[in-house]
Motif scaffolding. Sequence first.
Motif, PDB file in Angstrom:
ATOM      1  N   GLY A 131       0.911  -1.163   0.061  1.00 51.61           N
ATOM      2  CA  GLY A 131       0.051  -0.040  -0.062  1.00 51.61           C
ATOM      3  C   GLY A 131       0.763   1.162  -0.011  1.00 51.61           C
ATOM      4  O   GLY A 131       1.934   1.354   0.532  1.00 51.61           O
ATOM      5  N   SER A 132       0.228   2.420  -0.663  1.00 52.86           N
ATOM      6  CA  SER A 132       0.841   3.670  -0.829  1.00 52.86           C
ATOM      7  C   SER A 132      -0.142   4.644  -0.988  1.00 52.86           C
ATOM      8  O   SER A 132      -1.036   4.410  -1.985  1.00 52.86           O
ATOM      9  CB  SER A 132       1.966   3.665  -1.667  1.00 52.86           C
ATOM     10  OG  SER A 132       2.454   5.004  -1.947  1.00 52.86           O
ATOM     11  N   PRO A 133       0.114   5.969  -0.511  1.00 55.71           N
ATOM     12  CA  PRO A 133      -1.088   7.033  -1.190  1.00 55.71           C
ATOM     13  C   PRO A 133      -0.558   7.362  -2.604  1.00 55.71           C
ATOM     14  O   PRO A 133       0.486   7.006  -3.046  1.00 55.71           O
ATOM     15  CB  PRO A 133      -0.604   8.311  -0.136  1.00 55.71           C
ATOM     16  CG  PRO A 133       0.841   7.806   0.339  1.00 55.71           C
ATOM     17  CD  PRO A 133       0.914   6.363   0.393  1.00 55.71           C
ATOM     18  N   THR A 134      -1.477   7.924  -3.182  1.00 55.35           N
ATOM     19  CA  THR A 134      -1.209   8.317  -4.424  1.00 55.35           C
ATOM     20  C   THR A 134      -0.493   9.555  -4.485  1.00 55.35           C
ATOM     21  O   THR A 134      -0.622  10.826  -3.856  1.00 55.35           O
ATOM     22  CB  THR A 134      -2.536   8.691  -5.356  1.00 55.35           C
ATOM     23  OG1 THR A 134      -3.242   7.474  -5.217  1.00 55.35           O
ATOM     24  CG2 THR A 134      -2.425   9.373  -6.640  1.00 55.35           C
ATOM     25  N   ALA A 161      -0.536 -11.620  -4.271  1.00 58.07           N
ATOM     26  CA  ALA A 161      -0.168 -10.292  -4.019  1.00 58.07           C
ATOM     27  C   ALA A 161      -1.343  -9.224  -4.311  1.00 58.07           C
ATOM     28  O   ALA A 161      -2.148  -9.715  -5.023  1.00 58.07           O
ATOM     29  CB  ALA A 161       1.129  -9.605  -4.251  1.00 58.07           C
ATOM     30  N   CYS A 162      -1.734  -8.348  -3.263  1.00 50.60           N
ATOM     31  CA  CYS A 162      -2.613  -7.251  -3.657  1.00 50.60           C
ATOM     32  C   CYS A 162      -2.087  -5.826  -3.363  1.00 50.60           C
ATOM     33  O   CYS A 162      -1.133  -5.770  -2.889  1.00 50.60           O
ATOM     34  CB  CYS A 162      -3.957  -7.750  -3.087  1.00 50.60           C
ATOM     35  SG  CYS A 162      -3.791  -7.398  -1.166  1.00 50.60           S
ATOM     36  N   ALA A 163      -2.766  -5.058  -3.852  1.00 50.21           N
ATOM     37  CA  ALA A 163      -2.519  -3.328  -3.567  1.00 50.21           C
ATOM     38  C   ALA A 163      -3.522  -2.723  -2.902  1.00 50.21           C
ATOM     39  O   ALA A 163      -4.634  -2.926  -3.264  1.00 50.21           O
ATOM     40  CB  ALA A 163      -1.649  -2.761  -4.979  1.00 50.21           C
ATOM     41  N   PHE A 164      -3.132  -1.605  -2.330  1.00 43.70           N
ATOM     42  CA  PHE A 164      -4.192  -0.635  -1.891  1.00 43.70           C
ATOM     43  C   PHE A 164      -3.419   0.732  -1.761  1.00 43.70           C
ATOM     44  O   PHE A 164      -2.505   0.848  -1.749  1.00 43.70           O
ATOM     45  CB  PHE A 164      -4.683  -1.055  -0.397  1.00 43.70           C
ATOM     46  CG  PHE A 164      -3.553  -1.120   0.724  1.00 43.70           C
ATOM     47  CD1 PHE A 164      -3.124  -0.065   1.415  1.00 43.70           C
ATOM     48  CD2 PHE A 164      -2.999  -2.412   0.615  1.00 43.70           C
ATOM     49  CE1 PHE A 164      -2.328  -0.372   2.333  1.00 43.70           C
ATOM     50  CE2 PHE A 164      -1.789  -2.496   1.666  1.00 43.70           C
ATOM     51  CZ  PHE A 164      -1.719  -1.463   2.698  1.00 43.70           C
ATOM     52  N   THR A 165      -4.528   1.632  -1.625  1.00 47.63           N
ATOM     53  CA  THR A 165      -4.002   3.274  -1.901  1.00 47.63           C
ATOM     54  C   THR A 165      -5.089   3.913  -1.223  1.00 47.63           C
ATOM     55  O   THR A 165      -6.045   3.578  -0.810  1.00 47.63           O
ATOM     56  CB  THR A 165      -3.989   3.506  -3.292  1.00 47.63           C
ATOM     57  OG1 THR A 165      -3.095   4.871  -3.457  1.00 47.63           O
ATOM     58  CG2 THR A 165      -5.214   3.824  -4.156  1.00 47.63           C
ATOM     59  N   SER A 166      -4.610   5.449  -1.234  1.00 52.27           N
ATOM     60  CA  SER A 166      -5.716   6.501  -0.764  1.00 52.27           C
ATOM     61  C   SER A 166      -5.229   7.852  -1.570  1.00 52.27           C
ATOM     62  O   SER A 166      -3.905   7.965  -1.806  1.00 52.27           O
ATOM     63  CB  SER A 166      -5.372   6.683   0.750  1.00 52.27           C
ATOM     64  OG  SER A 166      -4.175   7.142   1.255  1.00 52.27           O
ATOM     65  N   SER A 167      -6.119   8.512  -1.661  1.00 54.31           N
ATOM     66  CA  SER A 167      -5.914   9.653  -2.498  1.00 54.31           C
ATOM     67  C   SER A 167      -6.692  11.111  -1.657  1.00 54.31           C
ATOM     68  O   SER A 167      -7.603  10.818  -1.121  1.00 54.31           O
ATOM     69  CB  SER A 167      -6.103   9.786  -3.977  1.00 54.31           C
ATOM     70  OG  SER A 167      -7.653   9.585  -4.149  1.00 54.31           O
ATOM     71  N   SER A 168      -6.390  12.404  -2.244  1.00 52.98           N
ATOM     72  CA  SER A 168      -6.927  13.211  -1.572  1.00 52.98           C
ATOM     73  C   SER A 168      -8.141  13.637  -2.209  1.00 52.98           C
ATOM     74  O   SER A 168      -8.976  14.670  -1.708  1.00 52.98           O
ATOM     75  CB  SER A 168      -6.000  14.648  -1.313  1.00 52.98           C
ATOM     76  OG  SER A 168      -5.579  14.815  -2.652  1.00 52.98           O
ATOM     77  N   GLY A 204      -6.234   9.465  -9.008  1.00 49.93           N
ATOM     78  CA  GLY A 204      -5.088   8.808  -9.576  1.00 49.93           C
ATOM     79  C   GLY A 204      -5.156   7.158  -8.816  1.00 49.93           C
ATOM     80  O   GLY A 204      -3.862   6.604  -8.923  1.00 49.93           O
ATOM     81  N   GLN A 205      -6.037   6.993  -8.108  1.00 44.76           N
ATOM     82  CA  GLN A 205      -6.004   5.750  -7.379  1.00 44.76           C
ATOM     83  C   GLN A 205      -5.859   4.644  -8.217  1.00 44.76           C
ATOM     84  O   GLN A 205      -4.734   3.565  -8.081  1.00 44.76           O
ATOM     85  CB  GLN A 205      -7.422   5.604  -6.719  1.00 44.76           C
ATOM     86  CG  GLN A 205      -7.575   6.505  -5.338  1.00 44.76           C
ATOM     87  CD  GLN A 205      -8.902   6.223  -4.699  1.00 44.76           C
ATOM     88  OE1 GLN A 205      -9.507   5.164  -4.783  1.00 44.76           O
ATOM     89  NE2 GLN A 205      -8.985   6.845  -3.761  1.00 44.76           N
ATOM     90  N   GLU A 206      -6.387   4.211  -9.292  1.00 37.91           N
ATOM     91  CA  GLU A 206      -5.973   3.180 -10.236  1.00 37.91           C
ATOM     92  C   GLU A 206      -4.805   3.209 -10.822  1.00 37.91           C
ATOM     93  O   GLU A 206      -4.297   1.859 -10.933  1.00 37.91           O
ATOM     94  CB  GLU A 206      -7.472   2.895 -11.105  1.00 37.91           C
ATOM     95  CG  GLU A 206      -8.630   2.809 -10.455  1.00 37.91           C
ATOM     96  CD  GLU A 206      -9.938   2.580 -11.322  1.00 37.91           C
ATOM     97  OE1 GLU A 206      -9.892   2.721 -12.490  1.00 37.91           O
ATOM     98  OE2 GLU A 206     -11.112   1.969 -10.714  1.00 37.91           O
TER      99      GLU A 206
END
Length: 203
Positions: free
Chosen positions: A78-81, A111-118, A123-125
């Motif tokens: 996981g990482s923010p955008t 494996a999988c991925a996750f994110t967050s954006s403001s 640009g999440q995807e």
Amino acid sequence: MNETSCQVLVLYYSKHGLTKKIAESIVKGLESEGVEALLRTVPEVSNNIDESALAVPKNGAPYVTLEELANCDGLALGSPTHFGNMSGAMKHFWDTTSGLWLKGSLIDKPACAFTSSSSLHGGQETTLISMMMPLIHHGMIFMGVPYSVAELHKTTTGGTPYGASAVAADKKTKLSHEEEEIAISQGKRLATIAKQLKTNSGK
């Protein structure tokens, strides 16, 4: 970790805390399926990096080691955008994994991925896809969120078929109900596949 247990690494970078919240929800999903979750983060990077300061983070999860990555039975990343891409800190970490690539240490692990954006369209995807790329190069089996997860149809904030996500608008510090349930579901699915693959491999 004993020989019969299954351990999944939940590796994230979080600047303001919302990506960490997703990581913790994925941990809930993993643990609900009887899988050991190893929560880890990566250090900041800058032009003035102080190598002596990287041994222990100031707070939160410990920094990941290459050995922990090599030994995991599955990975949630996981990482923010950051401008539609994973953070520089996370990219820097993956740039140090060539040794594992040469050994094939991560081949056939889920494996999988996750994110967050403001913002909702922040640009999440593309960020999730940017994290997918090094995992595929390492030979991992990438999995998203299927539409059998009911909250994926209902969410008006975060949550994508590419992976769990959240929108951090208006200084939000908590996940919405749908964002949390999607993350938990992603953890459960990752746990199920990790256990099956480990059992079938005989390791």
